[in-house]
Design a protein around this motif. Structure first.
Motif, PDB file in Angstrom:
ATOM      1  N   PRO A 293      -5.649 -16.126  49.316  1.00 61.08           N
ATOM      2  CA  PRO A 293      -5.733 -14.711  49.679  1.00 61.08           C
ATOM      3  C   PRO A 293      -4.489 -14.266  50.449  1.00 61.08           C
ATOM      4  O   PRO A 293      -4.036 -14.960  51.360  1.00 61.08           O
ATOM      5  N   LEU A 294      -3.946 -13.135  50.071  1.00 57.33           N
ATOM      6  CA  LEU A 294      -2.804 -12.517  50.749  1.00 57.33           C
ATOM      7  C   LEU A 294      -3.206 -11.102  51.153  1.00 57.33           C
ATOM      8  O   LEU A 294      -4.273 -10.627  50.753  1.00 57.33           O
ATOM      9  N   PRO A 295      -2.400 -10.406  51.936  1.00 51.16           N
ATOM     10  CA  PRO A 295      -2.818  -9.079  52.410  1.00 51.16           C
ATOM     11  C   PRO A 295      -3.224  -8.091  51.315  1.00 51.16           C
ATOM     12  O   PRO A 295      -4.227  -7.387  51.460  1.00 51.16           O
ATOM     13  N   THR A 296      -2.470  -8.014  50.211  1.00 48.16           N
ATOM     14  CA  THR A 296      -2.810  -7.033  49.167  1.00 48.16           C
ATOM     15  C   THR A 296      -3.212  -7.671  47.852  1.00 48.16           C
ATOM     16  O   THR A 296      -3.785  -6.994  46.990  1.00 48.16           O
ATOM     17  N   ASN A 297      -2.901  -8.930  47.671  1.00 49.68           N
ATOM     18  CA  ASN A 297      -3.167  -9.624  46.418  1.00 49.68           C
ATOM     19  C   ASN A 297      -3.793 -10.983  46.690  1.00 49.68           C
ATOM     20  O   ASN A 297      -3.714 -11.488  47.801  1.00 49.68           O
ATOM     21  N   THR A 298      -4.362 -11.551  45.645  1.00 46.88           N
ATOM     22  CA  THR A 298      -4.855 -12.924  45.698  1.00 46.88           C
ATOM     23  C   THR A 298      -4.142 -13.704  44.614  1.00 46.88           C
ATOM     24  O   THR A 298      -4.022 -13.227  43.478  1.00 46.88           O
ATOM     25  N   LEU A 299      -3.658 -14.886  44.968  1.00 56.29           N
ATOM     26  CA  LEU A 299      -3.056 -15.769  43.975  1.00 56.29           C
ATOM     27  C   LEU A 299      -4.151 -16.677  43.436  1.00 56.29           C
ATOM     28  O   LEU A 299      -4.799 -17.397  44.199  1.00 56.29           O
ATOM     29  N   PHE A 300      -4.360 -16.618  42.133  1.00 55.08           N
ATOM     30  CA  PHE A 300      -5.311 -17.497  41.465  1.00 55.08           C
ATOM     31  C   PHE A 300      -4.503 -18.583  40.774  1.00 55.08           C
ATOM     32  O   PHE A 300      -3.708 -18.288  39.882  1.00 55.08           O
ATOM     33  N   ILE A 301      -4.693 -19.816  41.200  1.00 57.20           N
ATOM     34  CA  ILE A 301      -3.972 -20.944  40.619  1.00 57.20           C
ATOM     35  C   ILE A 301      -4.932 -21.683  39.712  1.00 57.20           C
ATOM     36  O   ILE A 301      -6.019 -22.098  40.142  1.00 57.20           O
ATOM     37  N   GLY A 302      -4.530 -21.822  38.458  1.00 53.34           N
ATOM     38  CA  GLY A 302      -5.395 -22.472  37.489  1.00 53.34           C
ATOM     39  C   GLY A 302      -4.723 -23.630  36.796  1.00 53.34           C
ATOM     40  O   GLY A 302      -3.526 -23.565  36.474  1.00 53.34           O
ATOM     41  N   GLU A 303      -5.466 -24.711  36.570  1.00 54.00           N
ATOM     42  CA  GLU A 303      -4.974 -25.813  35.765  1.00 54.00           C
ATOM     43  C   GLU A 303      -5.179 -25.445  34.304  1.00 54.00           C
ATOM     44  O   GLU A 303      -6.269 -25.008  33.908  1.00 54.00           O
ATOM     45  N   ILE A 304      -4.151 -25.617  33.514  1.00 50.48           N
ATOM     46  CA  ILE A 304      -4.232 -25.275  32.094  1.00 50.48           C
ATOM     47  C   ILE A 304      -5.057 -26.342  31.389  1.00 50.48           C
ATOM     48  O   ILE A 304      -4.666 -27.505  31.311  1.00 50.48           O
ATOM     49  N   ALA A 305      -6.225 -25.942  30.896  1.00 51.05           N
ATOM     50  CA  ALA A 305      -7.135 -26.871  30.214  1.00 51.05           C
ATOM     51  C   ALA A 305      -6.889 -26.896  28.714  1.00 51.05           C
ATOM     52  O   ALA A 305      -7.277 -27.840  28.037  1.00 51.05           O
ATOM     53  N   GLY A 306      -6.261 -25.847  28.192  1.00 45.28           N
ATOM     54  CA  GLY A 306      -5.971 -25.772  26.766  1.00 45.28           C
ATOM     55  C   GLY A 306      -4.904 -24.732  26.504  1.00 45.28           C
ATOM     56  O   GLY A 306      -4.859 -23.696  27.163  1.00 45.28           O
ATOM     57  N   ALA A 307      -4.002 -25.029  25.579  1.00 42.93           N
ATOM     58  CA  ALA A 307      -2.949 -24.095  25.182  1.00 42.93           C
ATOM     59  C   ALA A 307      -3.014 -23.937  23.666  1.00 42.93           C
ATOM     60  O   ALA A 307      -3.156 -24.926  22.945  1.00 42.93           O
ATOM     61  N   TYR A 308      -2.936 -22.695  23.206  1.00 44.33           N
ATOM     62  CA  TYR A 308      -3.080 -22.387  21.787  1.00 44.33           C
ATOM     63  C   TYR A 308      -1.952 -21.463  21.348  1.00 44.33           C
ATOM     64  O   TYR A 308      -1.547 -20.574  22.108  1.00 44.33           O
ATOM     65  N   ALA A 309      -1.429 -21.681  20.154  1.00 43.88           N
ATOM     66  CA  ALA A 309      -0.345 -20.831  19.652  1.00 43.88           C
ATOM     67  C   ALA A 309      -0.492 -20.627  18.156  1.00 43.88           C
ATOM     68  O   ALA A 309      -0.990 -21.509  17.449  1.00 43.88           O
ATOM     69  N   ASP A 310      -0.056 -19.466  17.701  1.00 45.11           N
ATOM     70  CA  ASP A 310       0.042 -19.231  16.258  1.00 45.11           C
ATOM     71  C   ASP A 310       1.110 -20.172  15.715  1.00 45.11           C
ATOM     72  O   ASP A 310       2.170 -20.333  16.337  1.00 45.11           O
ATOM     73  N   GLY A 311       0.854 -20.765  14.565  1.00 49.39           N
ATOM     74  CA  GLY A 311       1.810 -21.696  13.969  1.00 49.39           C
ATOM     75  C   GLY A 311       3.184 -21.085  13.750  1.00 49.39           C
ATOM     76  O   GLY A 311       4.200 -21.771  13.856  1.00 49.39           O
ATOM     77  N   ARG A 312       3.253 -19.777  13.501  1.00 54.71           N
ATOM     78  CA  ARG A 312       4.535 -19.122  13.221  1.00 54.71           C
ATOM     79  C   ARG A 312       5.448 -19.065  14.446  1.00 54.71           C
ATOM     80  O   ARG A 312       6.651 -18.835  14.312  1.00 54.71           O
ATOM     81  N   VAL A 313       4.917 -19.275  15.650  1.00 53.80           N
ATOM     82  CA  VAL A 313       5.746 -19.177  16.857  1.00 53.80           C
ATOM     83  C   VAL A 313       6.174 -20.549  17.381  1.00 53.80           C
ATOM     84  O   VAL A 313       6.747 -20.642  18.462  1.00 53.80           O
ATOM     85  N   ILE A 314       5.909 -21.595  16.610  1.00 50.76           N
ATOM     86  CA  ILE A 314       6.311 -22.946  16.978  1.00 50.76           C
ATOM     87  C   ILE A 314       7.331 -23.440  15.952  1.00 50.76           C
ATOM     88  O   ILE A 314       7.063 -23.429  14.755  1.00 50.76           O
ATOM     89  N   LYS A 315       8.503 -23.860  16.460  1.00 49.22           N
ATOM     90  CA  LYS A 315       9.548 -24.437  15.604  1.00 49.22           C
ATOM     91  C   LYS A 315      10.014 -25.731  16.241  1.00 49.22           C
ATOM     92  O   LYS A 315      10.331 -25.758  17.431  1.00 49.22           O
ATOM     93  N   ASP A 316      10.036 -26.785  15.460  1.00 50.39           N
ATOM     94  CA  ASP A 316      10.421 -28.106  15.961  1.00 50.39           C
ATOM     95  C   ASP A 316       9.594 -28.502  17.181  1.00 50.39           C
ATOM     96  O   ASP A 316      10.109 -29.038  18.166  1.00 50.39           O
TER      97      ASP A 316
END
Length: 188
Positions: A124-147
């Motif tokens: 918690p900060l004065p005007t905002n809250t930082l939410f820290i999350g562990e990435i449990a899964g990452a997904y991408a369209d095949g067209r945006v992945i090269k090599d």
């Protein structure tokens, strides 16, 4: 060139993401400009969200959230999710939604890259809250992945600048990180 005092406004371009969560069992999405990597291993990401926003309730309730990277083609829907509150407007049908292993972090099928996150810490900060999350899964369209790497021009991410409140797209390639400065290294 001499520097002039310009105040304490925000002058760092920020990636634009859509944070997804469930609030009272309903999918909700919010446009967020304050998002960054927080840790390498395990991979973590942080999102700064204003304390008054409805999305914060969903993250606190489910302990999960998603980070969706919209392309410039989604500019209108992305901006819409930032100007209307899920408390007053049902945004659950703005996008086609899918779920990964967490089951309570709605992700946007139309976004070229999506991440589902398990809440690790709330700062918690004065005007905002930082939410820290562990990435449990990452997904991408095949067209945006090269090599087996992200192709950022194909992802076509959005950036936000303040205080002018403008969206931008990725600029031109400027050089390679951890390489462009090697000519300045001197042996001792």
């Amino acid at each position: 060139m001499e520097k002039i005092q310009i105040g304490q406004n925000f002058f760092i371009p920020m990636p634009v993401v859509l944070v997804g969560t469930q609030v009272a069992g309903k999918d909700n999405f919010m446009t967020v400009g304050w998002c960054a990597r927080a840790n390498a291993n395990p991979p973590m990401i942080l999102c700064g969200i204003g304390n008054h926003h409805y999305t914060s309730k969903g993250i606190a309730e489910t302990k999960t959230f998603s980070v969706n990277i919209p392309s410039s083609a989604l500019l209108e829907k992305t901006d819409y999710c930032g100007i209307v509150s899920g408390e007053k407007t049902d945004k659950s049908h703005v996008f086609e939604v899918f779920y990964g292993s967490l089951k309570t972090a709605p992700m946007i099928r139309e976004c070229p890259v999506t991440l589902e996150c398990r809440l690790v810490e709330t700062v918690p900060l004065p005007t905002n809250t930082l939410f820290i999350g562990e990435i449990a899964g990452a997904y991408a369209d095949g067209r945006v992945i090269k090599d087996q790497k992200p192709d950022f021009p194909e992802i076509d991410p959005l950036f936000l600048t303040m205080p002018d409140n403008r969206y931008w797209t990725l600029g031109k390639y400027a050089g390679d990180a951890w390489s462009a400065g090697k000519n300045l290294i001197t042996e001792r």
